[in-house]
Design a protein around this motif. Structure first.
Motif, PDB file in Angstrom:
ATOM      1  N   SER A  93       0.846  -1.193   0.000  1.00 39.59           N
ATOM      2  CA  SER A  93       0.000   0.000   0.000  1.00 39.59           C
ATOM      3  C   SER A  93       0.883   1.244   0.000  1.00 39.59           C
ATOM      4  O   SER A  93       1.769   1.380   0.848  1.00 39.59           O
ATOM      5  CB  SER A  93      -0.886   0.014   1.254  1.00 39.59           C
ATOM      6  N   VAL A 128      -2.529   3.498  -3.312  1.00 39.33           N
ATOM      7  CA  VAL A 128      -2.552   2.474  -4.363  1.00 39.33           C
ATOM      8  C   VAL A 128      -1.726   1.268  -3.930  1.00 39.33           C
ATOM      9  O   VAL A 128      -0.885   1.374  -3.027  1.00 39.33           O
ATOM     10  CB  VAL A 128      -1.991   3.021  -5.704  1.00 39.33           C
ATOM     11  N   GLN A 129      -1.992   0.150  -4.591  1.00 35.09           N
ATOM     12  CA  GLN A 129      -1.217  -1.061  -4.335  1.00 35.09           C
ATOM     13  C   GLN A 129      -0.184  -1.149  -5.458  1.00 35.09           C
ATOM     14  O   GLN A 129      -0.517  -1.489  -6.602  1.00 35.09           O
ATOM     15  CB  GLN A 129      -2.189  -2.274  -4.353  1.00 35.09           C
ATOM     16  N   THR A 130       1.038  -0.802  -5.124  1.00 29.97           N
ATOM     17  CA  THR A 130       2.059  -0.758  -6.178  1.00 29.97           C
ATOM     18  C   THR A 130       3.442  -0.949  -5.565  1.00 29.97           C
ATOM     19  O   THR A 130       3.578  -1.178  -4.353  1.00 29.97           O
ATOM     20  CB  THR A 130       1.993   0.593  -6.942  1.00 29.97           C
ATOM     21  N   PHE A 214      -5.007   1.775  -9.446  1.00 32.03           N
ATOM     22  CA  PHE A 214      -5.230   1.452  -8.029  1.00 32.03           C
ATOM     23  C   PHE A 214      -4.355   0.275  -7.597  1.00 32.03           C
ATOM     24  O   PHE A 214      -3.888   0.228  -6.473  1.00 32.03           O
ATOM     25  CB  PHE A 214      -6.696   1.066  -7.788  1.00 32.03           C
ATOM     26  N   SER A 215      -4.200  -0.663  -8.530  1.00 30.75           N
ATOM     27  CA  SER A 215      -3.456  -1.870  -8.158  1.00 30.75           C
ATOM     28  C   SER A 215      -2.713  -2.419  -9.369  1.00 30.75           C
ATOM     29  O   SER A 215      -3.161  -2.263 -10.506  1.00 30.75           O
ATOM     30  CB  SER A 215      -4.450  -2.910  -7.631  1.00 30.75           C
TER      31      SER A 215
END
Lengths: 216, 164
Positions: A93, A128-130, A214-215
């Motif tokens: 996250s 974001v999920q990155t 977002f991901s």
């Protein structure tokens, strides 16, 4: 190949080196100021021993200067620490505002960079999920690429908006972006692609837009 | 002719506090220091003349140290330039040497070494000027045997062209 190896390749290492070089340059400047100011105090002390009257304001000013530079050094080391720890988690996250804040600090160490003015996000916290490191690298090199073309006297407005139900967009405005190229070229383009980030530059609108999913 | 032994220095760095501390120290050591916080101001200050040595930071916003070095060496025949850098590389050292830098020092450096380098640079400037004057005199002597008075004046003007 696991996710870590896939993301952290030579391009990442090169970026890591470049940022650390700019931080070490900042630290050298700080050390040079402390060293010269301490030297000045030493010279004044020798003169005082020889009977020369020394203006106390010079002493106070020098001591204040050393204290300020030590604080500047601590701040720089804190940013260096944040940057170094961004490789700890390959994917997790990631708050876009935190990324922008750190990039703003790191770009401040580049001689050619102007100022980044980061506006608060009006929507919910843009998380974001990155890969935090790769995203940070892409944003950093994008901002460096903008400042390379606009110069050190410019101010860049940066804001984050919800783009659609799958992505955020980071907007870079107001620096008079007449030309743009990624500061490190293909390597950063590959890094952006690896986390699904797209960069769109609109010359007529003086705006550069970065889309962050977002991901990944 | 040099009538004043005070070494006049132009100090150029975008780090204002560094500039203040180093110029205060050099003033205490008997140097006469003028400061500039960017390349363009340095070029302007130098155009007014009178500097023996310039100490120039390599990495500055806008007109960088290498450009300042190039312009000062083009415009001022006898000025000696010491380059300072927080990030020394073989490439930048070679570039500065090619552009005519007298010395290349990495920050942070030893203050005494800077003072020594300034004195050496001043000596080099005097030697360079002396040799140039000797060559000029020899050229005038040679010309005076071959030229009419008007031709001699014209050739002397040519010899003096760009001599600052």
């Amino acid at each position: 190949m696991d996710r870590k190896q896939e993301l952290f390749n030579y391009d990442s290492l090169a970026l890591f080196g470049r940022v650390n070089a700019s931080i070490s340059h900042e630290l050298k400047n700080i050390m040079a100021i402390i060293s010269e100011t301490a030297g000045l105090l030493s010279d004044l002390s020798e003169m005082a021993k020889g009977g020369t009257a020394i203006d106390p304001d010079i002493l106070t000013g020098s001591i204040d200067s050393i204290a300020e530079e030590i604080e500047r050094g601590f701040t720089t080391i804190r940013q260096m620490n944040r940057f170094s720890h961004s490789v700890d988690i390959p994917v997790g996250s990631t708050d876009l505002m935190e990324i922008l804040d750190l990039v703003g600090q790191l770009c401040g160490y580049l001689a050619f960079a102007g100022k980044m003015r980061i506006h608060p996000c009006r929507e919910a916290s843009p998380v974001v999920q990155t890969s935090p490191f790769i995203l940070q690298a892409v944003v950093y090199q994008t901002v460096a690429g903008i400042f390379k073309n606009t110069g050190p006297d410019t101010e860049l407005d940066v804001s984050v908006q919800l783009r659609d139900d799958a992505s955020w967009r980071i907007l870079f405005d107001g620096a008079g972006i007449k030309a743009f190229e990624l500061h490190a070229g293909d390597g950063i383009a590959r890094m952006a692609a690896s986390i699904g980030v797209a960069i769109h530059w609109e010359p007529a609108g003086d705006r550069l837009e970065m889309t962050v999913p977002f991901s990944i | 002719m040099e009538t004043d032994n005070t070494i006049k220095i132009l100090m150029v760095d975008d780090e204002v506090k560094f500039l203040k501390a180093i110029s205060d120290r050099l003033n205490l050591k008997g140097f006469e220091v003028t400061t500039a916080t960017n390349g363009d101001d340095a070029i302007d200050a130098a155009s007014k003349g009178g500097f023996d040595v310039a100490v120039v930071d390599l990495q500055m916003p806008g007109t960088d140290g290498a450009q300042v070095l190039k312009i000062l060496k083009q415009n001022h025949k006898f000025i000696e330039i010491i380059m300072l850098t927080g990030h020394a590389t073989v490439d930048s050292a070679v570039e500065c040497t090619k552009l005519g830098a007298f010395k290349y020092l990495e920050k942070p450096y030893d203050f005494d070494k800077l003072v020594e380098a300034l004195k050496e640079a001043f000596q080099a400037r005097l030697t360079h000027k002396f040799e140039s004057n000797m060559n000029r005199m020899a050229a005038i002597q040679k010309l005076s045997l071959q030229q009419s008075p008007l031709g001699l004046l014209r050739e002397m003007a040519r010899l003096d062209d760009g001599r600052k």
